[in-house]
Design an enzyme around this catalytic site. Structure first.
Site, PDB file in Angstrom:
ATOM      1  N   THR A 105       3.796  -9.425 -14.453  1.00  0.00           N
ATOM      2  CA  THR A 105       2.543  -8.959 -15.047  1.00  0.00           C
ATOM      3  C   THR A 105       2.801  -8.630 -16.508  1.00  0.00           C
ATOM      4  O   THR A 105       3.565  -7.720 -16.824  1.00  0.00           O
ATOM      5  CB  THR A 105       2.014  -7.728 -14.306  1.00  0.00           C
ATOM      6  OG1 THR A 105       1.736  -8.086 -12.948  1.00  0.00           O
ATOM      7  CG2 THR A 105       0.732  -7.214 -14.953  1.00  0.00           C
ATOM      8  N   PHE A 139      -0.982 -11.553  -7.277  1.00  0.00           N
ATOM      9  CA  PHE A 139      -2.011 -10.655  -6.756  1.00  0.00           C
ATOM     10  C   PHE A 139      -1.592 -10.159  -5.373  1.00  0.00           C
ATOM     11  O   PHE A 139      -2.300 -10.321  -4.381  1.00  0.00           O
ATOM     12  CB  PHE A 139      -3.366 -11.363  -6.678  1.00  0.00           C
ATOM     13  CG  PHE A 139      -3.862 -11.868  -8.008  1.00  0.00           C
ATOM     14  CD1 PHE A 139      -4.475 -11.010  -8.901  1.00  0.00           C
ATOM     15  CD2 PHE A 139      -3.685 -13.195  -8.369  1.00  0.00           C
ATOM     16  CE1 PHE A 139      -4.931 -11.460 -10.136  1.00  0.00           C
ATOM     17  CE2 PHE A 139      -4.133 -13.664  -9.598  1.00  0.00           C
ATOM     18  CZ  PHE A 139      -4.764 -12.796 -10.485  1.00  0.00           C
ATOM     19  N   GLU A 168       1.138  -4.296  -2.005  1.00  0.00           N
ATOM     20  CA  GLU A 168       2.237  -3.783  -1.196  1.00  0.00           C
ATOM     21  C   GLU A 168       1.714  -3.387   0.180  1.00  0.00           C
ATOM     22  O   GLU A 168       0.690  -2.726   0.304  1.00  0.00           O
ATOM     23  CB  GLU A 168       2.881  -2.581  -1.889  1.00  0.00           C
ATOM     24  CG  GLU A 168       3.582  -2.961  -3.173  1.00  0.00           C
ATOM     25  CD  GLU A 168       4.404  -1.824  -3.748  1.00  0.00           C
ATOM     26  OE1 GLU A 168       5.167  -1.196  -2.998  1.00  0.00           O
ATOM     27  OE2 GLU A 168       4.271  -1.561  -4.956  1.00  0.00           O
ATOM     28  N   GLY A 203     -10.117  10.119  -2.489  1.00  0.00           N
ATOM     29  CA  GLY A 203      -8.813  10.677  -2.155  1.00  0.00           C
ATOM     30  C   GLY A 203      -8.193  11.382  -3.346  1.00  0.00           C
ATOM     31  O   GLY A 203      -8.890  11.842  -4.254  1.00  0.00           O
ATOM     32  N   GLY A 205      -1.749   5.296  -7.015  1.00  0.00           N
ATOM     33  CA  GLY A 205      -0.388   5.323  -7.525  1.00  0.00           C
ATOM     34  C   GLY A 205       0.215   3.937  -7.454  1.00  0.00           C
ATOM     35  O   GLY A 205      -0.494   2.936  -7.510  1.00  0.00           O
ATOM     36  N   CYS A 250       1.410  -0.796 -10.033  1.00  0.00           N
ATOM     37  CA  CYS A 250       0.467  -1.712 -10.667  1.00  0.00           C
ATOM     38  C   CYS A 250      -0.700  -1.019 -11.358  1.00  0.00           C
ATOM     39  O   CYS A 250      -0.850  -1.101 -12.571  1.00  0.00           O
ATOM     40  CB  CYS A 250      -0.068  -2.706  -9.637  1.00  0.00           C
ATOM     41  SG  CYS A 250       1.186  -3.824  -8.993  1.00  0.00           S
ATOM     42  N   ARG A 268       6.622   5.157  -6.554  1.00  0.00           N
ATOM     43  CA  ARG A 268       6.288   5.175  -7.980  1.00  0.00           C
ATOM     44  C   ARG A 268       4.848   5.648  -8.192  1.00  0.00           C
ATOM     45  O   ARG A 268       3.934   5.147  -7.572  1.00  0.00           O
ATOM     46  CB  ARG A 268       6.480   3.777  -8.582  1.00  0.00           C
ATOM     47  CG  ARG A 268       7.931   3.383  -8.764  1.00  0.00           C
ATOM     48  CD  ARG A 268       8.089   1.959  -9.234  1.00  0.00           C
ATOM     49  NE  ARG A 268       7.726   0.998  -8.195  1.00  0.00           N
ATOM     50  CZ  ARG A 268       7.824  -0.335  -8.338  1.00  0.00           C
ATOM     51  NH1 ARG A 268       8.246  -0.829  -9.482  1.00  0.00           N
ATOM     52  NH2 ARG A 268       7.482  -1.129  -7.353  1.00  0.00           N
TER      53      ARG A 268
END
Length: 441
Positions: free
Chosen positions: A122, A151, A154, A252, A256, A259, A326
């Site tokens: 990216t 695209f 995870e 929520g 995170g 990306c 992350r």
């Protein structure tokens, strides 16, 4: 069958290389991390992604997937080279292209004439042209550079590779674009041919839009909480509009991962470089940072002080089905709890340890004796946990749910005090000598 090299065995590179091998291509993945490569050569997957480990092993057995630390060996017969190295953010939020530049400059020393270079990392718009210059400064060879953004989500990366919404091919050379189209020919996913700048922009714009959608629904949830409306019902009604859609409308404690935060901030920097202050995306990031503090703000309002409180933090990965922490809201929450003098202990079914606090793979152990609990990740082992466990295990059954895992109706008649996002709290069953009642606020 094509002979393909993938530079980088991080999340994107490893998934891409493995899936390309599954399409029948002969793929060699190269990385400078010798321990990682040694583990992969033995069939051990270094990251948690459903189905990836077994796919790596099967392709190794079929001799379609290879791993090495030697770039010269990896590219000596390659027809195409995918660059899938990391692009971490700089202090100002812009993308750090040093790994891409290093990969390209090293590649120029060993690449064959006519080899296709494919940018899978990216990268900000304009990187394709930079790669051409980096190659030309070190090589007199003929080559073509194609932008082919990933695209992959995870937790569902294999599905996204084989059954994605689109494959974007950004190229100024028709033959190069057709070659890459042939690489993906077994996948029945719509293809979009664009110029390289547009391909690079599609990736950034897509992630920034989804991040905007999440921050928008979180802003709506704040208003719902004040008014007494139910964000779950509001989001359901919004999502039924085909122009809006139901995805990414879950309120929520913020997004995170590697990306959305990184790419959104990078697009803000790209826009500033063009002289356009992207105020909307700056606000999106501000909302997300504020949202990460939501549960602690609710707890502070409830208790006044959190000093000395034993806190069960449920979920560390930024989303289910991954071990990626992350930019995880759960990690941010733990750090702030510790600054406030709390004593957190965490549970996650996949993340085994972090440097910030103890981690247990037993949710019962984490809840035992806790003053209150905080849900940060909607793992099934958390969202499906019977409410009896909270009542029977915790010192005091007080739950702050940052992912709205439970319906408020589930708590009626129970002793649990329940605080969620964009919905009125449930104070739990209140007992005294004269009466037994429960109170909905």
């Amino acid at each position: 069958m094509r002979k393909i090299t993938v530079i980088g065995t991080g999340y994107v590179g490893l998934v891409t290389g493995t899936c390309l091998a599954s399409l029948g291509h002969e793929v060699t993945c190269v990385d400078i991390d010798d321990k990682r490569i040694a583990a992969l050569q033995d069939g051990h997957c270094p990251l948690h992604e459903p189905g990836l480990s077994s796919l790596i092993k099967s392709n190794i057995l079929e001799r379609r997937l290879h791993f090495t630390t030697t770039l010269k060996k990896a590219v000596q017969h390659a027809e195409a080279v995918f660059i899938a190295v990391g692009t971490p953010e700089n202090e100002d939020g812009s993308a750090d292209l040093s790994y891409v530049k290093s990969a390209v400059q090293n590649l120029s020393l060993h690449i064959n004439d006519g080899t296709l270079i494919i940018i899978k990392s990216t990268v900000p718009p304009g990187t394709n042209q930079k790669v051409r210059k980096w190659m030309q400064s070190d090589s007199g060879l003929t080559f073509h550079v194609v932008s082919n953004p990933e695209f992959l989500r995870e937790g569902s990366a294999l599905h996204d590779f084989f059954y994605g919404d689109r494959i974007v091919i950004g190229s100024t050379d028709n033959r190069a674009g057709q070659f890459l189209e042939g690489v993906y020919s077994k996948i029945k996913t719509p293809l979009l041919h664009t110029d390289p700048l547009s391909a690079e922009m599609i990736k950034y714009a897509s992630n920034a839009f989804l991040a905007t959608k999440i921050s928008f629904i979180n802003e709506i949830s704040s208003v719902c909480g004040e008014l007494g409306a139910d964000i779950e019902q509001v989001a359901q009604g919004m999502g039924m509009d085909s122009r809006i859609g139901e995805q990414f409308l879950r309120a929520g404690i913020g997004f995170g991962g590697s990306c959305f935060p990184k790419d959104t901030k990078a697009l803000v920097q790209v826009a500033q470089e063009t002289g356009h202050p992207f105020k909307l995306l700056s606000a999106v990031m501000d909302v997300n940072e504020r949202q990460k503090n939501l549960l602690i703000d609710k707890a502070m309002k409830r208790y006044g002080s959190l000093k000395g409180k034993h806190v069960a933090v449920l979920g560390l990965a930024f989303k289910p089905n991954t071990d990626d922490i992350r930019e995880s809201p759960g990690i941010s929450l733990i750090k702030r709890l510790q600054k406030l003098g709390s004593i957190p202990i965490a549970y996650d079914p996949v993340v085994k340890s972090i440097p910030y606090c103890p981690v247990s793979d037993s949710i019962h152990e984490v809840l035992s004796g806790a003053d209150f609990g905080m849900i940060c990740t909607e793992w099934p082992s958390i969202s499906d946990l019977p409410l009896d466990v909270y009542e029977n295990t915790m010192k005091e059954a007080v739950l702050f749910d940052g992912r709205n895992c439970y319906a408020r109706e589930d708590f009626e008649g129970r002793t649990i005090e329940y605080h969620s996002v964009g919905r009125q709290p449930y104070e739990g069953l209140i007992t005294n000598k004269q009466s037994i009642k429960f109170k909905l606020l």
